[in-house]
Design a protein around this motif. Structure first.
Motif, PDB file in Angstrom:
ATOM      1  N   VAL A  91      -6.352 -34.795   3.589  1.00 46.72           N
ATOM      2  CA  VAL A  91      -6.439 -35.715   4.716  1.00 46.72           C
ATOM      3  C   VAL A  91      -6.576 -37.151   4.215  1.00 46.72           C
ATOM      4  O   VAL A  91      -7.363 -37.439   3.319  1.00 46.72           O
ATOM      5  CB  VAL A  91      -7.596 -35.329   5.658  1.00 46.72           C
ATOM      6  N   GLY A 146      -3.130 -38.957   9.414  1.00 40.63           N
ATOM      7  CA  GLY A 146      -4.139 -38.432   8.508  1.00 40.63           C
ATOM      8  C   GLY A 146      -3.740 -37.211   7.711  1.00 40.63           C
ATOM      9  O   GLY A 146      -4.401 -36.873   6.731  1.00 40.63           O
ATOM     10  N   VAL A 147      -2.668 -36.538   8.126  1.00 37.72           N
ATOM     11  CA  VAL A 147      -2.263 -35.328   7.409  1.00 37.72           C
ATOM     12  C   VAL A 147      -0.792 -35.403   7.002  1.00 37.72           C
ATOM     13  O   VAL A 147      -0.114 -34.381   6.902  1.00 37.72           O
ATOM     14  CB  VAL A 147      -2.548 -34.055   8.238  1.00 37.72           C
ATOM     15  N   THR A 206      -7.255 -44.164  13.084  1.00 37.26           N
ATOM     16  CA  THR A 206      -6.146 -43.197  13.136  1.00 37.26           C
ATOM     17  C   THR A 206      -6.392 -42.084  12.126  1.00 37.26           C
ATOM     18  O   THR A 206      -6.946 -41.034  12.455  1.00 37.26           O
ATOM     19  CB  THR A 206      -4.807 -43.905  12.883  1.00 37.26           C
ATOM     20  N   ALA A 207      -6.005 -42.302  10.878  1.00 38.38           N
ATOM     21  CA  ALA A 207      -6.239 -41.285   9.855  1.00 38.38           C
ATOM     22  C   ALA A 207      -7.733 -41.032   9.659  1.00 38.38           C
ATOM     23  O   ALA A 207      -8.161 -39.902   9.425  1.00 38.38           O
ATOM     24  CB  ALA A 207      -5.597 -41.712   8.537  1.00 38.38           C
ATOM     25  N   THR A 210      -9.062 -38.545  12.140  1.00 39.83           N
ATOM     26  CA  THR A 210      -8.724 -37.173  11.754  1.00 39.83           C
ATOM     27  C   THR A 210      -9.624 -36.692  10.625  1.00 39.83           C
ATOM     28  O   THR A 210     -10.116 -35.556  10.643  1.00 39.83           O
ATOM     29  CB  THR A 210      -7.252 -37.095  11.318  1.00 39.83           C
ATOM     30  N   ARG A 211      -9.855 -37.558   9.642  1.00 41.42           N
ATOM     31  CA  ARG A 211     -10.718 -37.203   8.511  1.00 41.42           C
ATOM     32  C   ARG A 211     -12.122 -36.838   8.986  1.00 41.42           C
ATOM     33  O   ARG A 211     -12.743 -35.900   8.473  1.00 41.42           O
ATOM     34  CB  ARG A 211     -10.763 -38.363   7.522  1.00 41.42           C
ATOM     35  N   LEU A 214     -11.893 -33.238  11.507  1.00 42.18           N
ATOM     36  CA  LEU A 214     -11.553 -31.913  10.984  1.00 42.18           C
ATOM     37  C   LEU A 214     -12.778 -31.115  10.529  1.00 42.18           C
ATOM     38  O   LEU A 214     -12.911 -29.928  10.890  1.00 42.18           O
ATOM     39  CB  LEU A 214     -10.532 -32.037   9.853  1.00 42.18           C
TER      40      LEU A 214
END
Length: 278
Positions: A91, A146-147, A206-207, A210-211, A214
């Protein structure tokens, strides 16, 4: 299977000591089949192997070590079903992801699986039977912030496998791409989910979101790996199995939405796209 493959079938499963890999090992053994578990830590499979009545054997395999792949396949002997399952989560924003981190993801989730596939195909071609199961992800069909590196590796494997399916279908060999959504596999846990080293504040919304999100889902995902394994075994037994198998409400919904967005883009640009000829 209904294609002349002998019973018991012999499976070769990478990443077999956890998640989908372990669920498939249990399902295959319950079906009366034999399994070769390819793992980086063979000791984690010792008890299960001892209780299998000789139907589960274990080989030491790290997909980053390409010199070991041929030896592992040779030690396995006959392989009726190859399951390329090993992988890990990565990620981070694309700009945050370093070359070494990207290459590591591609080694484990693209180059390694393709090399194993190439090594197993000659014996399957000779028998005119067999199946290649690629454990991808809904992230092999779509991506979100993020992925990107993870989805790039899974997407590359999916496209290569789509070509492979057309190449080997006349030879009696099946290819099945499995696209799970969120399952209780440990994917979001500390043992499997890796965050890139670099952090850039501009991507926190954004990313970075997600980090942060998760790991909070670890162990609470709605997907049951045992049901996923049962679905894989069922589909492999179909006379005409599909190329792709999306598993989980989120996977089915998100993939349908992605296909709708692609269709909408085609509709919006069709006139321009078709105006390229003289």
């Amino acid at each position: 299977m209904t294609d002349g493959t002998p019973t018991p079938r012999r499976w070769f499963v990478t990443g077999a000591n956890s998640g989908f890999g372990l669920a498939l090992v249990h399902a295959a053994l319950a079906a009366g089949d034999e399994v070769v578990a390819a793992v980086r830590r063979p000791d984690t499979m010792r008890e299960l192997a001892a209780a299998s009545g000789g139907r589960l054997s274990v080989v030491d395999l790290d997909l980053r070590d390409h010199d070991r792949l041929g030896a592992a396949v040779e030690a396995a002997g006959r392989i009726d079903i190859l399951v390329n399952n090993a992988g890990f989560g990565l990620v981070g924003a694309i700009e945050e992801t370093g070359e070494a981190e990207l290459r590591s993801a591609m080694e484990v989730m693209f180059f390694g699986p393709l090399e194993l596939t190439r090594l197993v195909l000659p014996q399957m071609r000779a028998r005119r039977s067999g199946a290649i199961v690629q454990l991808s992800s809904m992230g092999g069909m779509l991506a979100f912030p993020g992925v990107g590196a993870y989805c790039a590796a899974k997407g590359a494997l999916e496209l290569a496998s789509e070509a492979l399916a057309g190449e080997v279908a006349p030879l009696g060999i099946k290819v099945l791409i499995v696209e799970p959504g969120a399952f209780r596999t440990g994917f979001a846990g500390p043992a499997s989910l890796q965050a890139v080293e670099t952090r850039i504040a501009d991507y926190d919304g954004t990313a970075g979101a997600t980090r942060n999100a998760l790991p909070t889902a670890h162990g609470t995902q709605e997907g049951d790996p045992a049901k996923a394994a049962a679905a894989v075994l069922e589909v492999l037994g179909w006379k005409e199995p599909p190329l792709r198998l999306a598993l989980g409400n989120d996977a089915v919904d998100e993939i349908r939405a992605k296909l709708a967005r692609v269709g909408a883009d085609l509709d919006a640009t069709e006139e321009l796209g078709r105006a390229m000829t003289v």
